[in-house]
Design a protein around this motif. Sequence first.
Motif, PDB file in Angstrom:
ATOM      1  N   ILE A   1       0.861  -1.184   0.000  1.00 49.12           N
ATOM      2  CA  ILE A   1       0.000   0.000   0.000  1.00 49.12           C
ATOM      3  C   ILE A   1       0.898   1.234   0.000  1.00 49.12           C
ATOM      4  O   ILE A   1       1.544   1.551   1.006  1.00 49.12           O
ATOM      5  CB  ILE A   1      -0.947  -0.020   1.206  1.00 49.12           C
ATOM      6  CG1 ILE A   1      -1.933  -1.185   1.080  1.00 49.12           C
ATOM      7  CG2 ILE A   1      -1.694   1.307   1.335  1.00 49.12           C
ATOM      8  CD1 ILE A   1      -2.802  -1.417   2.297  1.00 49.12           C
ATOM      9  N   LYS A   2       0.922   1.919  -1.129  1.00 54.28           N
ATOM     10  CA  LYS A   2       1.773   3.103  -1.314  1.00 54.28           C
ATOM     11  C   LYS A   2       0.855   4.313  -1.365  1.00 54.28           C
ATOM     12  O   LYS A   2       0.372   4.700  -2.422  1.00 54.28           O
ATOM     13  CB  LYS A   2       2.604   2.948  -2.587  1.00 54.28           C
ATOM     14  CG  LYS A   2       3.521   1.722  -2.553  1.00 54.28           C
ATOM     15  CD  LYS A   2       4.261   1.497  -3.851  1.00 54.28           C
ATOM     16  CE  LYS A   2       3.387   0.911  -4.915  1.00 54.28           C
ATOM     17  NZ  LYS A   2       4.148   0.488  -6.120  1.00 54.28           N
TER      18      LYS A   2
ATOM     19  N   ALA B   1       1.990   6.339  -6.397  1.00 53.56           N
ATOM     20  CA  ALA B   1       1.075   5.860  -5.361  1.00 53.56           C
ATOM     21  C   ALA B   1      -0.006   4.973  -5.975  1.00 53.56           C
ATOM     22  O   ALA B   1      -0.418   5.178  -7.113  1.00 53.56           O
ATOM     23  CB  ALA B   1       0.430   7.038  -4.648  1.00 53.56           C
ATOM     24  N   ASN B   2      -0.452   4.001  -5.191  1.00 51.77           N
ATOM     25  CA  ASN B   2      -1.581   3.170  -5.625  1.00 51.77           C
ATOM     26  C   ASN B   2      -2.779   3.290  -4.686  1.00 51.77           C
ATOM     27  O   ASN B   2      -3.802   2.644  -4.885  1.00 51.77           O
ATOM     28  CB  ASN B   2      -1.164   1.698  -5.762  1.00 51.77           C
ATOM     29  CG  ASN B   2      -0.635   1.105  -4.467  1.00 51.77           C
ATOM     30  OD1 ASN B   2      -0.614   1.756  -3.426  1.00 51.77           O
ATOM     31  ND2 ASN B   2      -0.177  -0.133  -4.519  1.00 51.77           N
TER      32      ASN B   2
ATOM     33  N   ALA C   1       2.412  -3.559   5.826  1.00 52.82           N
ATOM     34  CA  ALA C   1       1.455  -3.511   4.720  1.00 52.82           C
ATOM     35  C   ALA C   1       1.666  -2.306   3.819  1.00 52.82           C
ATOM     36  O   ALA C   1       1.297  -2.324   2.646  1.00 52.82           O
ATOM     37  CB  ALA C   1       0.027  -3.492   5.269  1.00 52.82           C
ATOM     38  N   GLY C   2       2.263  -1.240   4.371  1.00 51.56           N
ATOM     39  CA  GLY C   2       2.460   0.003   3.631  1.00 51.56           C
ATOM     40  C   GLY C   2       1.998   1.178   4.469  1.00 51.56           C
ATOM     41  O   GLY C   2       1.930   1.092   5.698  1.00 51.56           O
TER      42      GLY C   2
ATOM     43  N   LYS D   1      10.112   1.530  -6.591  1.00 53.77           N
ATOM     44  CA  LYS D   1      10.867   0.316  -6.321  1.00 53.77           C
ATOM     45  C   LYS D   1      10.056  -0.704  -5.539  1.00 53.77           C
ATOM     46  O   LYS D   1      10.321  -1.910  -5.600  1.00 53.77           O
ATOM     47  CB  LYS D   1      12.145   0.652  -5.530  1.00 53.77           C
ATOM     48  CG  LYS D   1      13.197   1.364  -6.354  1.00 53.77           C
ATOM     49  CD  LYS D   1      14.287   1.943  -5.466  1.00 53.77           C
ATOM     50  CE  LYS D   1      14.997   0.877  -4.650  1.00 53.77           C
ATOM     51  NZ  LYS D   1      16.071   1.444  -3.805  1.00 53.77           N
ATOM     52  N   SER D   2       9.050  -0.216  -4.786  1.00 48.01           N
ATOM     53  CA  SER D   2       8.280  -1.097  -3.895  1.00 48.01           C
ATOM     54  C   SER D   2       7.323  -1.960  -4.703  1.00 48.01           C
ATOM     55  O   SER D   2       6.652  -1.488  -5.614  1.00 48.01           O
ATOM     56  CB  SER D   2       7.492  -0.234  -2.909  1.00 48.01           C
ATOM     57  OG  SER D   2       6.712  -1.034  -2.077  1.00 48.01           O
ATOM     58  N   SER D   3       7.242  -3.238  -4.334  1.00 48.87           N
ATOM     59  CA  SER D   3       6.353  -4.158  -5.068  1.00 48.87           C
ATOM     60  C   SER D   3       4.914  -3.943  -4.659  1.00 48.87           C
ATOM     61  O   SER D   3       4.616  -3.400  -3.620  1.00 48.87           O
ATOM     62  CB  SER D   3       6.768  -5.585  -4.773  1.00 48.87           C
ATOM     63  OG  SER D   3       6.699  -5.843  -3.385  1.00 48.87           O
TER      64      SER D   3
END
Length: 347
Positions: free
Chosen positions: A38-39, A63-64, A307-308, A345-347
Amino acid sequence: MNKILFLLLAMILTSCNSQNKEVAKNQKIEAVPNLSKIKGITLVATRDSIDYNAISPIKKYNANYAAIIPYAWMRSLEEPQVNYEEKRGWWGEKPHGVAVTSQLMKAQKINVLLKPQIWIGRGAYTGNIKLNDEAAWKTLEDSYTDYIMRFAHIAAQENISIFCIGTELDSFVKSRPEYWSKLIQEIRKIYKGKLTYAGNWNSYKYVSFWDELDYIGVDAYFPVSEEKTPTIATIKASWKKWKLELSTLSRKLNKQILFTEYGYISADFAGLEPWKNAGEDRAINEEAQSILFQGLYDAVWNEKWMAGGFIWKHHAEKSRRRGYEKRFTPQGKKAQQTVTKAYLKSS
């Protein structure tokens, strides 16, 4: 012959599936990382209506997720009535504005955390609500339920991904645990997404109902540096204590940690008391903000229990950006590049 072999194979597969289901039923499943971290970015509610173009800058952070916060208010710590009026206030905090903002986000493939939150007169800390009798607590509970359920219905209607049931309400949570369990049950009846609560960095451990929620929510303003401009090494060393505390609770409850808020001001000594804005005695320091973000990403972001999180915060309206040079947002500052690279970079 082929038909016989096919039947034998089908029987073997059916047996294996039955055994696997039985094992899964009897085995405690350990927490695993989300398929997608979670970005998140917290969007400051807008005074006026917005369109697609107001949301697109959030995508530039890679961001997602984005958080929407419709505020209610209380006059003081001693006055229990939670006030929320649909006909007054900013467009972005009204039910229609929240729904439209959510739709605009989802149109750009941004998931939503809906996080109704209380503001108390003169900026008093919500964790210190002081009520002396049962009647006052009942007033608080009834008016808070009316407010929170209003937005739980919107979360259900708009198929919002995560709903936060409260933010930094330390004394309320401690004094009325039965109320919170009942509130969670009522929300679950209408809303089928993920639930969390935003516990403050120094009190989240004492929340009694984490096992009834999907994420352990933490407003992650942990002190990590006494330096004017810290080093990455200092920050990573300081995070060790907090990492142990967070990971221990995550393992105990078999739930991931979600930073419902995290961030730093862009001023000297930003890591000392990260929950505070800077006074006039502290100079602008974008480097310190950028380093503190990077230190957090290096220290905790890739942990399995993590989790983010949601950065505090992003302004969609230019009129709201006056005097924010030392404030929390990384927007238009060096830290925005740090966040953007880390989120990429974060999955």
